[in-house]
Design a protein around this motif. Structure first.
Motif, PDB file in Angstrom:
ATOM      1  N   VAL A  83       3.889   1.547  -2.949  1.00 42.49           N
ATOM      2  CA  VAL A  83       2.432   1.723  -3.069  1.00 42.49           C
ATOM      3  C   VAL A  83       1.761   0.417  -2.652  1.00 42.49           C
ATOM      4  N   ASP A  84       1.047   0.444  -1.530  1.00 36.83           N
ATOM      5  CA  ASP A  84       0.402  -0.765  -1.014  1.00 36.83           C
ATOM      6  C   ASP A  84      -0.714  -0.329  -0.072  1.00 36.83           C
ATOM      7  N   ASP A  85      -1.865  -0.992  -0.160  1.00 34.04           N
ATOM      8  CA  ASP A  85      -2.989  -0.620   0.702  1.00 34.04           C
ATOM      9  C   ASP A  85      -2.937  -1.316   2.058  1.00 34.04           C
ATOM     10  N   THR A  86      -1.878  -2.092   2.304  1.00 40.35           N
ATOM     11  CA  THR A  86      -1.715  -2.784   3.589  1.00 40.35           C
ATOM     12  C   THR A  86      -0.636  -2.083   4.409  1.00 40.35           C
ATOM     13  N   PRO A  87      -0.999  -1.396   5.500  1.00 41.29           N
ATOM     14  CA  PRO A  87      -0.007  -0.669   6.291  1.00 41.29           C
ATOM     15  C   PRO A  87       1.146  -1.530   6.786  1.00 41.29           C
ATOM     16  N   ASP A  88       0.867  -2.798   7.125  1.00 42.62           N
ATOM     17  CA  ASP A  88       1.942  -3.671   7.609  1.00 42.62           C
ATOM     18  C   ASP A  88       3.003  -3.872   6.537  1.00 42.62           C
ATOM     19  N   ASN A  89       2.583  -4.026   5.286  1.00 39.57           N
ATOM     20  CA  ASN A  89       3.541  -4.173   4.198  1.00 39.57           C
ATOM     21  C   ASN A  89       4.360  -2.906   4.014  1.00 39.57           C
ATOM     22  N   LEU A  90       3.687  -1.760   4.099  1.00 39.81           N
ATOM     23  CA  LEU A  90       4.394  -0.491   3.985  1.00 39.81           C
ATOM     24  C   LEU A  90       5.457  -0.358   5.068  1.00 39.81           C
ATOM     25  N   ALA A  91       5.101  -0.695   6.287  1.00 47.95           N
ATOM     26  CA  ALA A  91       6.044  -0.566   7.400  1.00 47.95           C
ATOM     27  C   ALA A  91       7.227  -1.506   7.226  1.00 47.95           C
ATOM     28  N   LEU A  92       6.953  -2.748   6.828  1.00 44.21           N
ATOM     29  CA  LEU A  92       8.015  -3.744   6.651  1.00 44.21           C
ATOM     30  C   LEU A  92       9.009  -3.290   5.595  1.00 44.21           C
ATOM     31  N   LEU A  93       8.494  -2.874   4.434  1.00 43.85           N
ATOM     32  CA  LEU A  93       9.366  -2.461   3.345  1.00 43.85           C
ATOM     33  C   LEU A  93      10.066  -1.141   3.646  1.00 43.85           C
ATOM     34  N   SER A  94       9.334  -0.209   4.223  1.00 41.06           N
ATOM     35  CA  SER A  94       9.921   1.085   4.540  1.00 41.06           C
ATOM     36  C   SER A  94      11.088   0.945   5.503  1.00 41.06           C
ATOM     37  N   ASP A  95      10.923   0.126   6.532  1.00 37.23           N
ATOM     38  CA  ASP A  95      12.006  -0.082   7.502  1.00 37.23           C
ATOM     39  C   ASP A  95      13.224  -0.720   6.839  1.00 37.23           C
ATOM     40  N   ALA A  96      12.990  -1.717   5.987  1.00 38.45           N
ATOM     41  CA  ALA A  96      14.100  -2.419   5.336  1.00 38.45           C
ATOM     42  C   ALA A  96      14.861  -1.487   4.399  1.00 38.45           C
ATOM     43  N   LEU A  97      14.137  -0.691   3.619  1.00 38.92           N
ATOM     44  CA  LEU A  97      14.782   0.212   2.666  1.00 38.92           C
ATOM     45  C   LEU A  97      15.473   1.365   3.367  1.00 38.92           C
ATOM     46  N   LEU A 148       9.276   6.978   0.038  1.00 36.35           N
ATOM     47  CA  LEU A 148       7.966   7.610  -0.044  1.00 36.35           C
ATOM     48  C   LEU A 148       6.919   6.505  -0.025  1.00 36.35           C
ATOM     49  N   VAL A 149       5.741   6.771   0.521  1.00 38.15           N
ATOM     50  CA  VAL A 149       4.702   5.741   0.592  1.00 38.15           C
ATOM     51  C   VAL A 149       3.373   6.290   0.101  1.00 38.15           C
ATOM     52  N   ALA A 150       2.532   5.379  -0.400  1.00 34.21           N
ATOM     53  CA  ALA A 150       1.174   5.716  -0.819  1.00 34.21           C
ATOM     54  C   ALA A 150       0.294   4.503  -0.589  1.00 34.21           C
ATOM     55  N   LEU A 151      -0.951   4.746  -0.187  1.00 37.05           N
ATOM     56  CA  LEU A 151      -1.882   3.659   0.120  1.00 37.05           C
ATOM     57  C   LEU A 151      -2.747   3.256  -1.065  1.00 37.05           C
ATOM     58  N   ASP A 152      -2.739   4.045  -2.132  1.00 42.92           N
ATOM     59  CA  ASP A 152      -3.575   3.716  -3.291  1.00 42.92           C
ATOM     60  C   ASP A 152      -3.007   4.370  -4.541  1.00 42.92           C
ATOM     61  N   GLY A 153      -3.619   4.033  -5.694  1.00 39.54           N
ATOM     62  CA  GLY A 153      -3.131   4.535  -6.963  1.00 39.54           C
ATOM     63  C   GLY A 153      -3.151   6.044  -7.092  1.00 39.54           C
ATOM     64  N   PRO A 154      -4.284   6.717  -6.810  1.00 39.02           N
ATOM     65  CA  PRO A 154      -4.323   8.179  -6.928  1.00 39.02           C
ATOM     66  C   PRO A 154      -3.273   8.874  -6.056  1.00 39.02           C
ATOM     67  N   SER A 155      -3.089   8.368  -4.835  1.00 46.79           N
ATOM     68  CA  SER A 155      -2.074   8.965  -3.959  1.00 46.79           C
ATOM     69  C   SER A 155      -0.677   8.772  -4.541  1.00 46.79           C
ATOM     70  N   LEU A 163       7.800   0.378  -6.069  1.00 43.76           N
ATOM     71  CA  LEU A 163       7.291  -0.935  -5.672  1.00 43.76           C
ATOM     72  C   LEU A 163       5.776  -0.807  -5.616  1.00 43.76           C
ATOM     73  N   LEU A 164       5.063  -1.532  -6.469  1.00 39.57           N
ATOM     74  CA  LEU A 164       3.637  -1.282  -6.684  1.00 39.57           C
ATOM     75  C   LEU A 164       2.807  -2.545  -6.451  1.00 39.57           C
ATOM     76  N   ASP A 165       1.881  -2.453  -5.494  1.00 39.44           N
ATOM     77  CA  ASP A 165       0.949  -3.557  -5.230  1.00 39.44           C
ATOM     78  C   ASP A 165       0.024  -3.712  -6.441  1.00 39.44           C
ATOM     79  N   ALA A 166      -0.119  -4.924  -6.923  1.00 40.97           N
ATOM     80  CA  ALA A 166      -0.934  -5.146  -8.126  1.00 40.97           C
ATOM     81  C   ALA A 166      -2.420  -5.016  -7.840  1.00 40.97           C
ATOM     82  N   VAL A 167      -2.855  -5.499  -6.670  1.00 38.93           N
ATOM     83  CA  VAL A 167      -4.289  -5.525  -6.355  1.00 38.93           C
ATOM     84  C   VAL A 167      -4.580  -4.545  -5.232  1.00 38.93           C
ATOM     85  N   MET A 168      -5.317  -3.474  -5.574  1.00 36.80           N
ATOM     86  CA  MET A 168      -5.707  -2.466  -4.592  1.00 36.80           C
ATOM     87  C   MET A 168      -7.135  -2.044  -4.897  1.00 36.80           C
ATOM     88  N   PRO A 169      -7.870  -1.572  -3.890  1.00 39.19           N
ATOM     89  CA  PRO A 169      -9.229  -1.083  -4.160  1.00 39.19           C
ATOM     90  C   PRO A 169      -9.200   0.155  -5.035  1.00 39.19           C
TER      91      PRO A 169
END
Length: 328
Positions: A36-50, A58-65, A79-85
């Motif tokens: 869970v991260d609102d930064t697509p670059d972070n999602l791509a980096l982690l998703s590829d590594a995992l 699975l990926v989500a851009l925000d808390g509700p998703s 894996l949860l981003d602490a600071v998101m809009p």
């Protein structure tokens, strides 16, 4: 004619690992990870590594998703981003932990906030660890593997403690049964009517166990017995036991009931439910076509509709959803 089959594994059944690979081997990359991260670059980096080491991602851009994803498919770790809009990661974690169905999911915070009050807030919200940004994939992989292994060890202990109420037994590779619950005898009588020795495994189960815990690993599926229409008996390794024995859990599955459940839960047609059922067993489009009497192209068309209705993009994610809908 319908048959009963040996299955094995557990949470990682999608990749059909041997017992030596599956038990206590979180570092090998089996499991479902929600990022869970609102930064697509972070999602791509982690998703590829995992993804590279075998995790289903699975990926989500925000808390509700993220909360919506969890309702569809319970991940093994988050894996949860602490600071998101909007809803912050801390608030998202509190929502997750407030739901008894999801309270045990390990949550690792990802944050650039290293002040002690933010770290404390993460732990108070229910997190078990935190990773500071910028993200280093090697560190993430190491922490995910360590926490998954610990979580699975706890789950395995809980399962063994509760086996008395299930059809379960403890046996060694020579076929000797060290302990069995009261529910084993009726299943043996139904699926192995010619096997009268309750102190030993039926020969097909003994062969499966020896192969499962051996260096070669278990076969994809071994025929066990025949019973009524669509009924299967599934044997799963729940973990090691003392004296070089293994805990085996037995489950009776009715494929027709499973298909009906998939239809109701995901609003699938009967044919789509059958395709999804066989996808969850690791079959290819060609295999499914042979089983159901249709062309692989038709199977693929059904699969496109299944992906759309389930809200997923990969066979692995669809299979994981189907497996979660099945008993056991």
């Amino acid at each position: 004619m319908n048959t009963a089959w040996i299955d094995h594994g557990g949470a990682a059944a999608l990749h059909m690992p041997s017992a030596s690979q599956a038990i206590g081997a979180a570092a090998a990359g089996s499991g479902v990870v929600l990022i869970v991260d609102d930064t697509p670059d972070n999602l791509a980096l982690l998703s590829d590594a995992l993804d590279a080491v075998g995790y289903t991602v699975l990926v989500a851009l925000d808390g509700p998703s993220a909360l919506d994803r969890i309702e569809r498919l319970t991940p093994d770790i988050i894996l949860l981003d602490a600071v998101m809009p909007g809803i912050s990661g801390f608030e998202t974690c509190e929502h997750i932990k407030a739901n008894a169905r999801h309270a045990q999911i390990p949550v690792i915070f990802m944050t650039g906030l290293t002040e002690s009050e933010h770290v404390v807030r993460g732990f108070r919200a229910g997190g078990i660890d935190y990773i500071t940004k910028p993200i280093r994939p090697e560190e993430v992989l190491a922490r995910v593997a360590a926490h998954l292994e610990r979580a699975r060890a706890h789950r395995q202990a809980d399962e063994i403690v509760g086996l008395g109420g299930r059809a379960a037994l403890v046996a060694d590779v020579h076929g000797a049964i060290h302990w069995r619950s009261s529910r084993v005898a009726p299943l043996f009588a139904r699926f192995y009517p010619d096997h009268g020795d309750m102190q030993r495994l039926p020969s097909v189960l003994q062969q499966w166990l020896a192969q499962s815990v051996g260096p070669v690993g278990a076969p994809e599926a071994g025929r066990m017995a025949e019973d009524g229409e669509s009924v299967r008996l599934v044997a799963r390794l729940a973990g090691p036991a003392p004296h070089s024995a293994w805990v085996i859990q037995l489950e009776e599955h009715d494929d027709r009931k499973v298909s009906d459940r998939l239809c109701a839960r995901f609003r699938l047609t009967a044919r789509e439910a059958e395709v999804l059922l066989w996808i969850s067993r690791g079959k290819t489009n060609r295999d499914i076509g042979d089983i159901l009497g249709m062309r692989p192209r038709t199977v693929n068309k059904h699969l496109e509709h299944i992906f759309e209705k389930l809200g997923v993009e990969t066979r692995a994610a669809a299979a994981a959803l189907a497996l979660q809908s099945q008993p056991g």
